[in-house]
Design a protein around this motif. Structure first.
Motif, PDB file in Angstrom:
ATOM      1  N   SER A 178     -90.207 -49.768  31.359  1.00 47.10           N
ATOM      2  CA  SER A 178     -90.631 -48.768  30.391  1.00 47.10           C
ATOM      3  C   SER A 178     -91.756 -48.692  29.439  1.00 47.10           C
ATOM      4  O   SER A 178     -91.994 -49.949  29.206  1.00 47.10           O
ATOM      5  CB  SER A 178     -89.280 -48.595  29.519  1.00 47.10           C
ATOM      6  N   ARG A 232     -80.049 -45.780  26.200  1.00 50.41           N
ATOM      7  CA  ARG A 232     -80.918 -45.710  27.373  1.00 50.41           C
ATOM      8  C   ARG A 232     -79.825 -45.991  28.577  1.00 50.41           C
ATOM      9  O   ARG A 232     -79.847 -45.635  29.618  1.00 50.41           O
ATOM     10  CB  ARG A 232     -82.111 -46.725  27.463  1.00 50.41           C
ATOM     11  N   ASP A 239     -86.251 -42.770  19.862  1.00 48.52           N
ATOM     12  CA  ASP A 239     -86.023 -43.490  21.195  1.00 48.52           C
ATOM     13  C   ASP A 239     -87.217 -43.371  22.365  1.00 48.52           C
ATOM     14  O   ASP A 239     -87.340 -44.082  23.065  1.00 48.52           O
ATOM     15  CB  ASP A 239     -84.780 -43.301  21.716  1.00 48.52           C
ATOM     16  N   ASP A 270     -86.958 -46.348  34.248  1.00 43.19           N
ATOM     17  CA  ASP A 270     -86.528 -45.621  32.893  1.00 43.19           C
ATOM     18  C   ASP A 270     -86.025 -44.190  33.133  1.00 43.19           C
ATOM     19  O   ASP A 270     -86.705 -43.604  33.467  1.00 43.19           O
ATOM     20  CB  ASP A 270     -87.714 -45.719  31.989  1.00 43.19           C
TER      21      ASP A 270
END
Length: 221
Positions: free
Chosen positions: A88, A23, A8, A57
């Motif tokens: 992000s 996320r 990720d 993020d």
């Protein structure tokens, strides 16, 4: 720090809907390093309910960030309807990938030292910046910077971000280095290759952020 799987945290990882869901779950758990930033984003949304504000993020440094990278304005890939919903460097676009490779690979910045946002934090379906958004920029910038107590450097990424900052009359906090660079977009790569290649030299590296005063090495635009 985040408990996310390594996959990720690779370039373009947020092309995977499962990575986006993980996320989102992390953000909704309200981790300590993001708590006040979550409230900050909620306040921005309340100011202008008709505009979208992508989330910051939670895989980044959050409130502990040493380097704040400010682009001009969110784009389609940051929208929840067309992209990840996050600001992000793991988004599925070429600018985000270049940002990842310049900051993390070339300049050896730990992800937990970085935070990405925008001088204009609202997405209203267009990349154009309205007069109202320019007037609101100062409050948005000041509110964000005030939450980053370990900040060592502010990096204005691209000429549009630099103009928007300059018109806001906001000044960097004492002791915070101020950097300017070209934008790592495909357009700059195609039309101004030398400027694109110079971007890492116009961003702080890990060594610079380890010094008490992070001073820019150049002021590329």
């Amino acid at each position: 720090m985040t408990g996310l799987p390594p996959g990720d945290l690779t370039p373009r990882a947020l092309r995977d809907p499962d990575a986006v869901r993980r996320r989102r779950a992390l953000l909704e758990s309200r981790p300590r390093h993001m708590a006040r930033l979550i409230d900050y984003v909620a306040d921005l949304r309340a100011q202008q309910p008709g505009w979208e504000v992508p989330d910051l993020d939670p895989a980044s440094g959050g409130e502990a960030a040493r380097a704040l990278f400010l682009f001009e304005k969110p784009g389609p890939r940051t929208s929840r309807t067309r992209g990840s919903g996050f600001i992000s460097m793991h988004n599925d676009d070429r600018t985000a990938e270049a940002t990842y490779r310049f900051a993390l690979e070339r300049n050896r910045l730990p992800l937990e030292w970085c935070l990405i946002s925008n001088v204009i934090p609202w997405w209203d379906g267009t990349l154009a910046i309205s007069p109202l958004q320019r007037r609101l920029a100062a409050g948005a910038i000041t509110g964000l910077v005030s939450l980053l107590q370990g900040l060592r450097a502010i990096v204005l990424v691209g000429a549009t971000a630099q103009r928007a900052w300059d018109r806001s009359d906001v000044q960097p906090p004492p002791g915070v280095g101020f950097w300017r660079s070209a934008h790592p977009s495909p357009q700059v790569y195609a039309g101004y290759r030398e400027r694109w290649e110079a971007i890492p030299s116009c961003w702080p590296d890990a060594e610079a952020l380890d010094r008490p005063q992070a001073e820019p090495r150049c002021a590329c635009r």
